[in-house]
Design an enzyme around this catalytic site. Structure first.
Site, PDB file in Angstrom:
ATOM      1  CD  GLU A   1     117.160  15.312  37.972  1.00 35.07           C
ATOM      2  OE1 GLU A   1     117.030  16.237  38.180  1.00 35.07           O
ATOM      3  OE2 GLU A   1     118.076  14.963  36.601  1.00 35.07           O
TER       4      GLU A   1
ATOM      5  CE  LYS B   1     122.036  18.954  39.952  1.00 32.30           C
ATOM      6  NZ  LYS B   1     121.797  19.995  40.919  1.00 32.30           N
TER       7      LYS B   1
ATOM      8  CE  LYS C   1     122.058  18.530  51.878  1.00 30.00           C
ATOM      9  NZ  LYS C   1     123.090  17.905  52.070  1.00 30.00           N
TER      10      LYS C   1
ATOM     11  CG  HIS D   1     127.887 -15.800  31.038  1.00 29.41           C
ATOM     12  ND1 HIS D   1     128.096 -17.416  30.719  1.00 29.41           N
ATOM     13  CD2 HIS D   1     127.309 -16.932  32.946  1.00 29.41           C
ATOM     14  CE1 HIS D   1     128.479 -18.492  32.030  1.00 29.41           C
ATOM     15  NE2 HIS D   1     127.612 -17.632  33.305  1.00 29.41           N
TER      16      HIS D   1
HETATM   17  O1  F6P Z   1     123.484  16.481  41.571  1.00 30.23           O
HETATM   18  C1  F6P Z   1     123.676  16.016  42.414  1.00 30.23           C
HETATM   19  C2  F6P Z   1     122.747  15.700  43.122  1.00 30.23           C
HETATM   20  O2  F6P Z   1     122.921  17.011  44.135  1.00 30.23           O
HETATM   21  C3  F6P Z   1     123.586  14.455  44.937  1.00 30.23           C
HETATM   22  O3  F6P Z   1     124.530  14.607  45.346  1.00 30.23           O
HETATM   23  C4  F6P Z   1     121.913  14.111  45.405  1.00 30.23           C
HETATM   24  O4  F6P Z   1     122.011  13.347  45.881  1.00 30.23           O
HETATM   25  C5  F6P Z   1     120.951  14.077  44.231  1.00 30.23           C
HETATM   26  O5  F6P Z   1     121.521  15.175  43.263  1.00 30.23           O
HETATM   27  C6  F6P Z   1     119.848  15.102  44.866  1.00 30.23           C
HETATM   28  O6  F6P Z   1     119.392  15.838  45.429  1.00 30.23           O
HETATM   29  P1  F6P Z   1     118.645  16.825  46.126  1.00 30.23           P
HETATM   30  O7  F6P Z   1     118.322  15.323  46.833  1.00 30.23           O
HETATM   31  O8  F6P Z   1     119.076  17.147  47.056  1.00 30.23           O
HETATM   32  O9  F6P Z   1     117.103  16.399  45.037  1.00 30.23           O
END
Ligand code: F6P
Length: 540
Positions: A207, A503, A201, A375
């Site tokens: 990452e 973060k 988003k 289990h």
């Molecule tokens: O760090 C949490 C978060 O903001 C989540 O709420 C979100 O789903 C995820 O990281 C990934 O965010 P983005 O879609 O902006 O990479």
């Protein structure tokens, strides 16, 4: 009386009652169940009769929901009001599946834009599935979705859940910044026949951006990043800066929260896997649950009732966790998906007004598919000292007609677990079973180990089959359940400030690991760990 106090008083009165005795009333199961019947779905049944909730308690819980303004807040959400107050945003993931509706944000109906984006996704997915969109060396055989959290868990969970409907290119999901994840995923793939979908988003998540750059370097070895990279994002300036062709960017608005985003562009890999028609069925299932949530009286409303059961267990009885146990192997990632949905949404310590919460926040959610859990951890759930409310999910039909005997065993185990949890086994029963094998003190000792306290609550959600429609409805059910619980607790379920501090500290530690900054500001433990890494690792 204040509804919380009324519920506490009710709990004090019934806490020692055996749930099983509630079934002396022959109407118990029917009275403490609710169904959703709708065209695309068939009939979905939520049975919450194996809980200690009786008619008086349910009435008190419903009073609480009303007192917390649930109806008005629900309507405000669907109407596009800015109920995510800390981020000043509307909360409209429901608009992504309200294809016949109309929702206004800032004076503009957002549904036409939803249709335009959906149509672009469908054209892209069709062209890819039919081989009109190609890689450097022909047909795209594999899709790698790079994202994390809400940009990974939804599509990853759904692609696995709908495996019987997946007839497009193979989908893979890379989320972890641990190089092992992308390494192991790309190892068996070919750059010239792979599509990389960068799902973020914000397009800033470390990452995802790190994995996206690694994938781009890999793609240069025979693939064509200009054609074989797609972005799903709200940040068009950043997707362009990354070098992704605007024609290959599927945007979405800030009123779609990350963990609520599988219904729109973030669902592209799912759409590629199952095809646009089935993706529409997935949306239709969710829309059916939305309509039910908006229209059914609270006393027969699945999300409301599931939430009230949750409030009863977590905030009134004080059980700190709840287990989600899908007796449906393909829902193996549902617990992980729900961990983000529930814990990122309702794991807060302050209410919307900034004051401390007056009750505990939402519970710790965990789980695994049955029968595997039986289990592994179910020992503790049956005989441990803590009570773990369980939520079973079960399909009436599997997808393997040749293996109905497997399904019968699966069903028998699911039903047996909830029965055993409620019924338990008394000392007298345990002794009786052992009589003849042991006697005297040894009989007492052996019998004690075989006692099941019982009286452990559970709910069961049962549905005809795990189809795209059903999956859509199940996810929407949980989304609304989170919303109802959040509303009752006065939590803003749509922000996630708790992820920020880690973060920031990670960003500050990277230069330390690179040898470009000292560890001066760190605590003694962190400095010790850094010293170990310096002498044993390959960091700087
Ligand atoms: O760090 C949490 C978060 O903001 C989540 O709420 C979100 O789903 C995820 O990281 C990934 O965010 P983005 O879609 O902006 O990479």
């Amino acid at each position: 009386m204040d509804p919380w106090t009324a519920l506490d008083a009710r709990h004090a009165r019934v806490a020692d009652r055996a749930i099983a005795t509630l079934f002396d009333d022959p109407g118990r199961a029917g009275d403490f169940s609710t169904t959703l019947r709708s065209d695309p779905l068939g009939e979905m049944l939520l049975d919450y009769s194996k809980t200690n909730i009786d008619a008086e308690t349910r009435a008190a819980l419903l009073d609480l929901a009303r007192a917390q303004g649930l109806e008005a807040r629900r309507d405000a959400m669907f109407a596009g009001q800015r109920i995510n107050e800390t981020e000043d945003r509307a909360v409209l993931h429901t608009a992504l599946r309200d294809l016949d509706g109309s929702v206004t944000v800032d004076g503009q109906d957002v549904i036409p834009q939803v249709h335009r984006t959906l149509a672009r996704m469908e054209t892209f997915a069709r062209d890819l599935r039919d081989g009109r969109i190609r890689g450097a060396a022909g047909r795209i055989t594999d899709v790698v979705n790079i994202g994390i959290g809400g940009s990974d868990l939804g599509p990853a969970m759904a692609v696995q859940a709908l495996a019987p409907y997946c007839d497009g290119p193979r989908c893979h999901f890379v989320s972890n910044v641990d190089g092992a994840h992308i390494h192991d995923t790309l190892k068996g793939l070919h750059p010239e026949t792979t599509l990389v979908v960068v799902a973020s988003k914000t397009f800033t998540t470390t990452e995802t951006m790190t994995n996206a750059r690694t994938a781009r370097d890999w793609m240069m070895r025979g693939g064509d990043p200009a054609r074989q990279f797609v972005a799903l994002s709200s940040a068009l300036d950043r997707t362009t800066a990354f070098g992704i062709d605007p024609g290959r960017v599927f945007p979405f608005e800030d009123w779609v929260g990350g963990r609520y985003s599988v219904w729109g562009p973030i669902g592209l890999s799912l759409m590629i896997a199952i095809g646009p028609e089935r993706f529409r069925a997935f949306l239709a299932g969710a829309a059916a649950m939305d309509a039910h949530f908006r229209e059914a009286p609270f006393s027969q409303n699945l999300p409301v009732l599931l939430a009230l059961v949750g409030i009863w267990h977590a905030q009134i009885c004080g059980y700190p966790t709840r287990a989600v146990l899908p007796y449906d192997q393909r829902l193996a990632r549902l617990p992980a998906y729900l961990q983000q949905l529930e814990m990122e949404s309702n794991g807060k310590h302050v209410a919307m007004d900034g004051d401390a919460l007056i009750r505990d926040c939402g519970p710790i959610v965990w789980g695994e598919p049955g029968t595997n859990g039986q289990h592994a951890f179910m020992q503790l759930v049956h005989q441990g000292t803590r009570i773990v409310p369980c939520e079973f999910l079960l399909a009436a039909r599997g997808h393997e007609p040749a293996l109905t005997h497997h399904h019968r065993l699966l069903v028998a185990n699911c039903l047996a677990q909830s029965e055993a949890l409620m019924r338990g086994r008394s000392l007298a029963e345990a002794r009786e079973r052992l009589a003849g094998r042991f006697e005297g003190a040894e009989l007492d000792r052996q019998a004690a180990h075989r006692v099941f306290p019982g009286n452990r609550p559970s709910t069961t959600l049962i549905y005809p089959q795990l189809t795209p429609e059903t999956l859509g409805a199940i996810i929407a059910l949980y989304e609304h359940r989170v919303f109802v619980e959040g509303t009752i607790l006065r939590i803003n379920s749509f922000d996630q400030w708790g992820v920020e501090l880690g973060k920031e500290l990670a960003a500050a530690l990277v230069p330390v690991l690179e040898g470009k900054a000292t560890d001066e500001g760190s605590d003694g433990s962190t400095r010790q760990l850094l010293a170990y890494l310096r002498s044993h690792g390959d960091l700087a």
